[in-house]
Design a protein around this motif. Sequence first.
Motif, PDB file in Angstrom:
ATOM      1  N   TRP A 212       7.308   3.855   6.232  1.00  4.17           N
ATOM      2  CA  TRP A 212       7.334   3.555   4.831  1.00  4.17           C
ATOM      3  C   TRP A 212       6.029   2.531   4.945  1.00  4.17           C
ATOM      4  O   TRP A 212       5.162   2.267   5.754  1.00  4.17           O
ATOM      5  CB  TRP A 212       8.286   2.541   4.589  1.00  4.17           C
ATOM      6  CG  TRP A 212       9.652   3.288   4.488  1.00  4.17           C
ATOM      7  CD1 TRP A 212      10.801   3.047   5.442  1.00  4.17           C
ATOM      8  CD2 TRP A 212      10.026   4.370   3.751  1.00  4.17           C
ATOM      9  NE1 TRP A 212      11.687   4.067   5.248  1.00  4.17           N
ATOM     10  CE2 TRP A 212      11.459   5.008   4.104  1.00  4.17           C
ATOM     11  CE3 TRP A 212       9.171   5.327   2.839  1.00  4.17           C
ATOM     12  CZ2 TRP A 212      11.808   6.033   3.466  1.00  4.17           C
ATOM     13  CZ3 TRP A 212       9.773   6.364   2.217  1.00  4.17           C
ATOM     14  CH2 TRP A 212      11.097   6.638   2.547  1.00  4.17           C
ATOM     15  N   PRO A 213       5.334   2.317   3.559  1.00  6.07           N
ATOM     16  CA  PRO A 213       4.372   1.378   3.484  1.00  6.07           C
ATOM     17  C   PRO A 213       4.240   0.124   4.239  1.00  6.07           C
ATOM     18  O   PRO A 213       5.064  -0.775   4.203  1.00  6.07           O
ATOM     19  CB  PRO A 213       4.016   1.127   1.912  1.00  6.07           C
ATOM     20  CG  PRO A 213       5.024   2.390   1.173  1.00  6.07           C
ATOM     21  CD  PRO A 213       5.934   2.564   2.282  1.00  6.07           C
ATOM     22  N   PRO A 214       3.223   0.006   4.959  1.00  4.36           N
ATOM     23  CA  PRO A 214       3.645  -1.312   6.101  1.00  4.36           C
ATOM     24  C   PRO A 214       3.210  -2.710   5.434  1.00  4.36           C
ATOM     25  O   PRO A 214       4.151  -3.546   6.024  1.00  4.36           O
ATOM     26  CB  PRO A 214       2.417  -0.861   7.079  1.00  4.36           C
ATOM     27  CG  PRO A 214       1.156   0.047   6.361  1.00  4.36           C
ATOM     28  CD  PRO A 214       2.195   0.780   5.402  1.00  4.36           C
ATOM     29  N   LEU A 215       2.484  -2.746   4.406  1.00  2.00           N
ATOM     30  CA  LEU A 215       2.625  -4.049   3.812  1.00  2.00           C
ATOM     31  C   LEU A 215       3.837  -4.466   3.220  1.00  2.00           C
ATOM     32  O   LEU A 215       4.274  -5.428   3.201  1.00  2.00           O
ATOM     33  CB  LEU A 215       1.270  -4.226   2.949  1.00  2.00           C
ATOM     34  CG  LEU A 215       0.121  -4.073   3.461  1.00  2.00           C
ATOM     35  CD1 LEU A 215      -1.158  -4.366   2.584  1.00  2.00           C
ATOM     36  CD2 LEU A 215      -0.177  -5.087   4.729  1.00  2.00           C
ATOM     37  N   ALA A 216       4.180  -3.478   2.465  1.00  2.00           N
ATOM     38  CA  ALA A 216       5.443  -3.827   1.883  1.00  2.00           C
ATOM     39  C   ALA A 216       6.606  -3.836   2.918  1.00  2.00           C
ATOM     40  O   ALA A 216       7.397  -4.671   2.416  1.00  2.00           O
ATOM     41  CB  ALA A 216       5.696  -2.367   0.942  1.00  2.00           C
ATOM     42  N   MET A 217       6.551  -3.026   3.810  1.00  2.00           N
ATOM     43  CA  MET A 217       7.549  -3.210   4.976  1.00  2.00           C
ATOM     44  C   MET A 217       7.596  -4.861   5.455  1.00  2.00           C
ATOM     45  O   MET A 217       8.868  -5.506   5.577  1.00  2.00           O
ATOM     46  CB  MET A 217       7.501  -2.440   6.001  1.00  2.00           C
ATOM     47  CG  MET A 217       8.449  -2.483   7.169  1.00  2.00           C
ATOM     48  SD  MET A 217      10.304  -2.242   6.510  1.00  2.00           S
ATOM     49  CE  MET A 217      10.243  -0.451   6.445  1.00  2.00           C
ATOM     50  N   PHE A 245       2.076  -8.747  -2.744  1.00  2.00           N
ATOM     51  CA  PHE A 245       1.366  -8.115  -1.412  1.00  2.00           C
ATOM     52  C   PHE A 245       1.490  -6.775  -1.036  1.00  2.00           C
ATOM     53  O   PHE A 245       0.399  -6.302  -0.657  1.00  2.00           O
ATOM     54  CB  PHE A 245       1.874  -9.036  -0.328  1.00  2.00           C
ATOM     55  CG  PHE A 245       1.713 -10.343  -0.213  1.00  2.00           C
ATOM     56  CD1 PHE A 245       0.807 -10.961   0.526  1.00  2.00           C
ATOM     57  CD2 PHE A 245       2.414 -11.644  -0.954  1.00  2.00           C
ATOM     58  CE1 PHE A 245       0.348 -12.182   0.617  1.00  2.00           C
ATOM     59  CE2 PHE A 245       2.216 -12.696  -0.991  1.00  2.00           C
ATOM     60  CZ  PHE A 245       1.047 -13.193  -0.162  1.00  2.00           C
ATOM     61  N   GLY A 246       2.546  -6.300  -1.434  1.00  2.00           N
ATOM     62  CA  GLY A 246       2.600  -4.643  -1.352  1.00  2.00           C
ATOM     63  C   GLY A 246       1.492  -3.996  -2.258  1.00  2.00           C
ATOM     64  O   GLY A 246       0.911  -3.055  -1.855  1.00  2.00           O
ATOM     65  N   ALA A 249      -2.135  -3.042  -1.294  1.00  2.00           N
ATOM     66  CA  ALA A 249      -2.251  -1.853  -0.443  1.00  2.00           C
ATOM     67  C   ALA A 249      -2.468  -0.824  -1.687  1.00  2.00           C
ATOM     68  O   ALA A 249      -1.557  -0.123  -1.788  1.00  2.00           O
ATOM     69  CB  ALA A 249      -1.373  -1.262   0.261  1.00  2.00           C
ATOM     70  N   VAL A 250      -3.724  -0.807  -2.305  1.00  2.00           N
ATOM     71  CA  VAL A 250      -3.655   0.196  -3.656  1.00  2.00           C
ATOM     72  C   VAL A 250      -3.570   1.490  -3.346  1.00  2.00           C
ATOM     73  O   VAL A 250      -3.137   2.283  -4.322  1.00  2.00           O
ATOM     74  CB  VAL A 250      -5.105  -0.209  -4.527  1.00  2.00           C
ATOM     75  CG1 VAL A 250      -5.018  -1.449  -5.053  1.00  2.00           C
ATOM     76  CG2 VAL A 250      -6.394  -0.008  -3.477  1.00  2.00           C
ATOM     77  N   ASN A 251      -4.078   1.996  -2.268  1.00  2.00           N
ATOM     78  CA  ASN A 251      -3.982   3.599  -1.957  1.00  2.00           C
ATOM     79  C   ASN A 251      -2.223   3.824  -1.481  1.00  2.00           C
ATOM     80  O   ASN A 251      -1.836   4.889  -1.992  1.00  2.00           O
ATOM     81  CB  ASN A 251      -4.638   3.825  -0.651  1.00  2.00           C
ATOM     82  CG  ASN A 251      -6.244   3.669  -0.968  1.00  2.00           C
ATOM     83  OD1 ASN A 251      -6.747   4.293  -2.019  1.00  2.00           O
ATOM     84  ND2 ASN A 251      -6.790   3.322   0.013  1.00  2.00           N
ATOM     85  N   ASP A 252      -1.783   3.074  -1.082  1.00  2.00           N
ATOM     86  CA  ASP A 252      -0.307   3.279  -0.579  1.00  2.00           C
ATOM     87  C   ASP A 252       0.651   3.056  -2.123  1.00  2.00           C
ATOM     88  O   ASP A 252       1.663   3.851  -2.364  1.00  2.00           O
ATOM     89  CB  ASP A 252       0.497   2.077   0.022  1.00  2.00           C
ATOM     90  CG  ASP A 252      -0.029   2.433   1.858  1.00  2.00           C
ATOM     91  OD1 ASP A 252      -0.819   3.338   2.032  1.00  2.00           O
ATOM     92  OD2 ASP A 252       0.268   1.575   2.465  1.00  2.00           O
ATOM     93  N   GLN A 253       0.074   2.265  -2.923  1.00  2.00           N
ATOM     94  CA  GLN A 253       0.539   2.185  -4.421  1.00  2.00           C
ATOM     95  C   GLN A 253       0.668   3.662  -4.956  1.00  2.00           C
ATOM     96  O   GLN A 253       1.565   4.086  -5.503  1.00  2.00           O
ATOM     97  CB  GLN A 253      -0.093   1.271  -5.065  1.00  2.00           C
ATOM     98  CG  GLN A 253       0.589   0.983  -6.773  1.00  2.00           C
ATOM     99  CD  GLN A 253       1.994   0.191  -6.772  1.00  2.00           C
ATOM    100  OE1 GLN A 253       2.486  -0.078  -5.587  1.00  2.00           O
ATOM    101  NE2 GLN A 253       2.570   0.442  -7.899  1.00  2.00           N
TER     102      GLN A 253
END
Length: 271
Positions: A212-217, A245-246, A249-253
């Motif tokens: 899963w998206p690492p910053l969100a995790m 914070f999640g 990470a605009v690319n992960d969004q």
Amino acid sequence: MSYEAILYETRGPVAIITLNRPDRLNAIGAAVREEVHAAMEAAHQDDAVRAAIITGAGRGFCSGADLSGAAARAAVGGAGPAPTSHAERLDEEGWVGRWAKRFAHFDKPLIGAINGVAAGAGMSMALACDVRVGSTNARFKSVFIERNLSPDSGMTYFLPRIVGYSRAADLIFSSRAVNADEAYRIGLLDRLVEPDALLDEAVALANEMAQWPPLAMRMSKRVLQHNQDAELDEALRYESVGLGFGRKAVNDQKESIAAFAEKRKGVYTGT
């Protein structure tokens, strides 16, 4: 850093730290403490690592503080090396406090793969993990009262949060051993597997989390930990702060939206 008392490896996005003193049931001596701290910091700093596992070599997970020879005196707060700095003289936590915080403050998913006995500070280390996967050989024992000690290394913080006050009191005051079946029943273990499948099961679980998206995790873990002791209003505010914070990470969004729309698995980079 080269390691002698532990093993450190990575399997894709998963770091595996193995206490490697099987002849001492992986007791915690100075070398283990130093190398575990270093390995945890390496896993923390490495963006390619998205989850970590801690386990033990041989038939023990960790038997607690090393009580052999001079190590015993330092382990129980006796005659260890004299403090040489102001900071050391003012240290209220000792090594057991720093040990507990090293695991609790690790802001990526941390899985304990409990392969055998987890006693004393070794049990506390297991409790500090986010999730515990245990083999049928796993066994827990608080052991402190048997050494004329009250609990340390975070046990009185972690244990009642996992099993409740009365069960924590039972385990600490009686110092009885808890086998794998009971540990799974009361929540000390989250998964119970055969010994040969333990590490594979732990790695599979770590990979489930690492996808899963690492910053969100990482923010999910921070929010979850923070809100264990928060009032509802504070918890809601902290959740709102965490959302931002999640989104950094605009690319992960963008990828999360695209993956949902295209009904495929997302590929997340933390950017």
